[in-house]
Design a protein around this motif. Structure first.
Motif, PDB file in Angstrom:
ATOM      1  N   HIS A 363       0.830  -1.212   0.000  1.00 25.23           N
ATOM      2  CA  HIS A 363       0.000   0.000   0.000  1.00 25.23           C
ATOM      3  C   HIS A 363       0.862   1.258   0.000  1.00 25.23           C
ATOM      4  CE1 HIS A 363      -3.075  -2.962   1.355  1.00 25.23           C
ATOM      5  NE2 HIS A 363      -3.802  -2.243   0.520  1.00 25.23           N
ATOM      6  N   HIS A 367       1.272   1.335  -5.743  1.00 24.09           N
ATOM      7  CA  HIS A 367      -0.102   0.823  -5.802  1.00 24.09           C
ATOM      8  C   HIS A 367      -1.066   1.944  -6.192  1.00 24.09           C
ATOM      9  CE1 HIS A 367      -4.026  -0.655  -4.517  1.00 24.09           C
ATOM     10  NE2 HIS A 367      -4.066   0.240  -3.541  1.00 24.09           N
ATOM     11  N   HIS A 422      -6.182   7.733  -1.967  1.00 23.82           N
ATOM     12  CA  HIS A 422      -7.072   6.757  -1.317  1.00 23.82           C
ATOM     13  C   HIS A 422      -6.392   5.860  -0.290  1.00 23.82           C
ATOM     14  CE1 HIS A 422      -5.571   3.524  -3.918  1.00 23.82           C
ATOM     15  NE2 HIS A 422      -6.201   2.696  -3.107  1.00 23.82           N
ATOM     16  N   ASP A 423      -5.059   5.803  -0.271  1.00 15.37           N
ATOM     17  CA  ASP A 423      -4.357   4.997   0.742  1.00 15.37           C
ATOM     18  C   ASP A 423      -3.300   5.815   1.488  1.00 15.37           C
ATOM     19  OD1 ASP A 423      -5.532   2.446   0.834  1.00 15.37           O
ATOM     20  OD2 ASP A 423      -4.506   1.792  -0.987  1.00 15.37           O
ATOM     21  N   ASP A 537      -9.178  -0.467  -7.426  1.00 12.12           N
ATOM     22  CA  ASP A 537      -8.374  -0.804  -6.246  1.00 12.12           C
ATOM     23  C   ASP A 537      -7.962  -2.279  -6.234  1.00 12.12           C
ATOM     24  OD1 ASP A 537      -7.061  -0.095  -3.925  1.00 12.12           O
ATOM     25  OD2 ASP A 537      -8.795  -0.420  -2.631  1.00 12.12           O
TER      26      ASP A 537
HETATM   27 ZN   LIG Z   1      -5.772   0.744  -2.341  1.00 13.67          ZN
END
Ligand SMILES: [Zn+2]
Length: 623
Positions: A363, A367, A422-423, A537
């Motif tokens: 992550h 990614h 998003h991460d 994702d």
């Molecule tokens: Zn992700």
């Protein structure tokens, strides 16, 4: 256990803070004091208390123990205890000899009574008697009570052996016949008062002696130290369980240094960013990005194809790939309000990349660019974004689906921006792990979508600073939060059920949105955005085989790390399907196939059906 492996602390107000050993006692302050005559009467000054008594006691103690930590105040005593406790190894006991003046109680009573009923004469008397440093310190009986209650509450180790040394006993009383203590404590020579003895024992003293110490006292001290050492060693498993249960809640526990990031840094850093943004400093330098024009060209081309492999590029190249995708979207006239020039975009991307943890195996920023590229491909394919590279002919001549038509350039840009953040700050462990450990982050978000909520909040702070027009747009912010929270795999089946409802509704309306209210259309558009980012994702499993296989290995390694942390912490696994078997290719393959059959494929197929046949998420190009 020999007597060298036992710490001895000796507290006496008449002494000086020093460490005394056999080889230095003749040069010690206690020795110098012994030869000087004390002429400064103090609150705890006694007629017979010259330095000779302390010196004698130290000599007696050193007949068995190798080193004595002499302290002269309660505060110094407590700090010495905690220091020795921290640096001690393997159940090393610490004997704490606490001086309790024989007439301490009367003196305290007098002290507490006199200032409350002041008279001109009394005031002068009290002022002369009290030593200036006295009121703040904790000494004698009070210190004993404090230490023993700390031991009981496990704030102090059970390896601490508090012992009372009564000083200043009136010579006349001491010469009276001695009352022997109970047989188990056969060492209280000189104790003339059973009530007093019981009071000290009840307060937590392991033994009670009177000063000056005798050699017999010291022998019994060694016995007490050995006994507690044995007891704790025997209860080792229980001892470890206690330590583990402390680890279970990380609030305020600072002994787990390697997990400091998980423990509180995520929350404190975030809250500082939100509440005191002016104090946040970072060093973003666009000159740090170093990519040759040739590689820049290669990555810009690569992001236009589903055969894109993020593994083929370094972090700077990935950053320029992301820049190319954002710039492409921002060429749309509808997105003029959120426009930034390439330098500003580069700084925003650098700040975002900095927020990802390099120590996290899967992550991380790679990614994130992979997810961004998947979304970018979907949006180009369904026609929400213009063809890429610019000016090329659209790959799909198929008519848009009704739901695809709901998506506008605004939604496309929001999705791309959401993908980048998003991460953010992912710690490399999953939500279940943070919840099981009652981590501060789980407490902050009440155990619900813990990481996704964090990513969103932390990313908002980056947007506030580096892309203010996005941060300020309430509609964009709402859709971004919706999209990032959708990536919580714990909500996967809820999304699948919402998608099923949407499909039913479409089927009943001839696969159009005709006649639906603006509000309903908005709801389904939000759902479509959530579904698209979900597809992106987990789209790594739908990449070409060698690319997907690399992702699988990296993700397995990240899970294995969590598995090791769980073992170390002694908690049941929080990983779906248990810890991975990294060296078992059959098991790894089975787990990948299981993931695809249960999660990925049903999602890809249903989304393809609702958003248009051109959605590449469900296509397998790996053969
Ligand atoms: Zn992700």
């Amino acid at each position: 256990m020999d007597h060298g492996t036992c710490n001895v602390i000796y507290l006496d107000r008449r002494a000086d803070n020093e460490i005394v050993r056999r080889d230095n006692i003749s040069r010690s302050l206690a020795s110098r004091r012994a030869s000087a005559v004390s002429d400064t009467p103090g609150y705890f000054h006694f007629a017979k208390s010259d330095g000779g008594e302390i010196h004698g006691n130290l000599e007696t103690l050193l007949s068995i123990f190798q080193e004595i930590h002499v302290v002269n105040s309660g505060a110094a005593c407590l700090s010495k205890i905690s220091h020795l406790n921290e640096s001690s190894i393997d159940h090393k006991p610490t004997v704490v000899l606490i001086d309790v003046p024989y007439d301490e109680e009367q003196r305290w009573k007098r002290l507490s009574r006199e200032p409350r009923t002041p008279s001109p004469n009394a005031t002068r008397h009290v002022a002369a008697v009290i030593e200036p440093e006295m009121p703040g310190d904790i000494y004698g009986m009070h210190l004993l009570l404090h230490v023993s209650s700390e031991i009981q509450q496990h704030s102090l180790s059970r390896l601490i052996v508090p012992v009372v040394v009564v000083s200043g006993q009136d010579e006349r009383l001491a010469s009276l016949p001695v009352l022997q203590s109970p047989s188990v404590l056969g060492s209280q020579a000189g104790m003339t008062d059973t009530m007093r003895l019981i009071r000290y024992l009840d307060a937590g003293a392991v033994d009670v002696y009177s000063s000056p110490l005798h050699k017999d006292h010291v022998h019994s001290l060694a016995v007490h130290a050995y006994r507690v050492h044995k007891e704790v060693a025997k209860e080792e498993p229980q001892f470890l369980v206690n330590r583990r249960s402390r680890k279970m809640s990380w609030v305020g526990v600072n002994e787990q240094k390697p997990y400091a990031y998980l423990r509180e840094a995520m929350v404190s850093g975030l809250l500082q960013g939100i509440c005191n943004p002016e104090n946040v400093t970072d060093s973003i330098n666009p000159n740090d990005v170093n990519v040759t024009p040739a590689r820049q060209q290669i990555v810009a081309e690569a992001v236009g194809s589903w055969s894109f492999s993020a593994h083929d590029f370094n972090d700077d190249e990935l950053l320029l790939g992301a820049l190319a995708m954002l710039q492409h979207a921002l060429t749309m006239p509808e997105l003029q309000d959120w426009h930034m020039d390439s330098d500003e975009l580069l700084i925003f991307l650098l700040a975002s990349r900095t927020a990802y943890n390099e120590f996290v195996l899967y992550h991380n920023f790679r990614h994130v660019v992979d997810v961004l590229q998947a979304l970018f491909t979907f949006l180009v394919q369904i026609g929400t974004l213009p063809p890429y590279p610019p000016g090329s002919t659209p790959q799909s001549g198929l008519p848009h689906s009704a739901i695809g038509n709901l998506l506008k350039p605004f939604d496309a840009l929001t999705l791309l921006i959401s993908a980048i953040g998003h991460d953010v700050g992912h710690p490399g462990v999953n939500n279940a792990f943070l919840v099981a450990l009652n981590s501060p982050l789980a407490q902050l978000y009440n155990d619900r979508s813990v990481l996704e909520s964090f990513h969103c909040a932390a990313y908002s702070q980056i947007l506030r600073r580096y892309w203010p027009s996005v941060f300020a747009d309430i509609g964009m912010r709402k859709l971004m939060i919706n999209s990032i929270l959708a990536t919580d795999m714990g909500l996967h089946f809820k999304y699948m059920s919402d998608l099923g409802n949407l499909q039913d509704k479409l089927a009943h309306n001839n696969f159009t949105t005709d006649g639906w209210s603006v509000k309903v259309c908005e709801e389904y558009k939000d759902l479509a955005c959530g579904l698209l980012i979900k597809c992106a994702d987990i789209s790594n499993v739908a990449r070409r085989f060698h690319v997907a296989a690399q992702w699988a290995i990296i993700l397995t390694d990240e899970f294995s790390h969590q598995g090791m942390m769980e073992t170390e912490l002694g908690i049941p696994t929080c990983l779906f399907g248990g810890p991975p078997e990294r060296d078992n290719p059959i098991k790894m393959a089975q787990s990948q196939i299981g993931f695809m059959n249960i999660f990925a494929r049903p999602l890809f197929e249903a989304v393809t059906e609702s958003l248009g046949r051109s959605d590449r998420g469900a296509e397998r190009e790996d053969g």
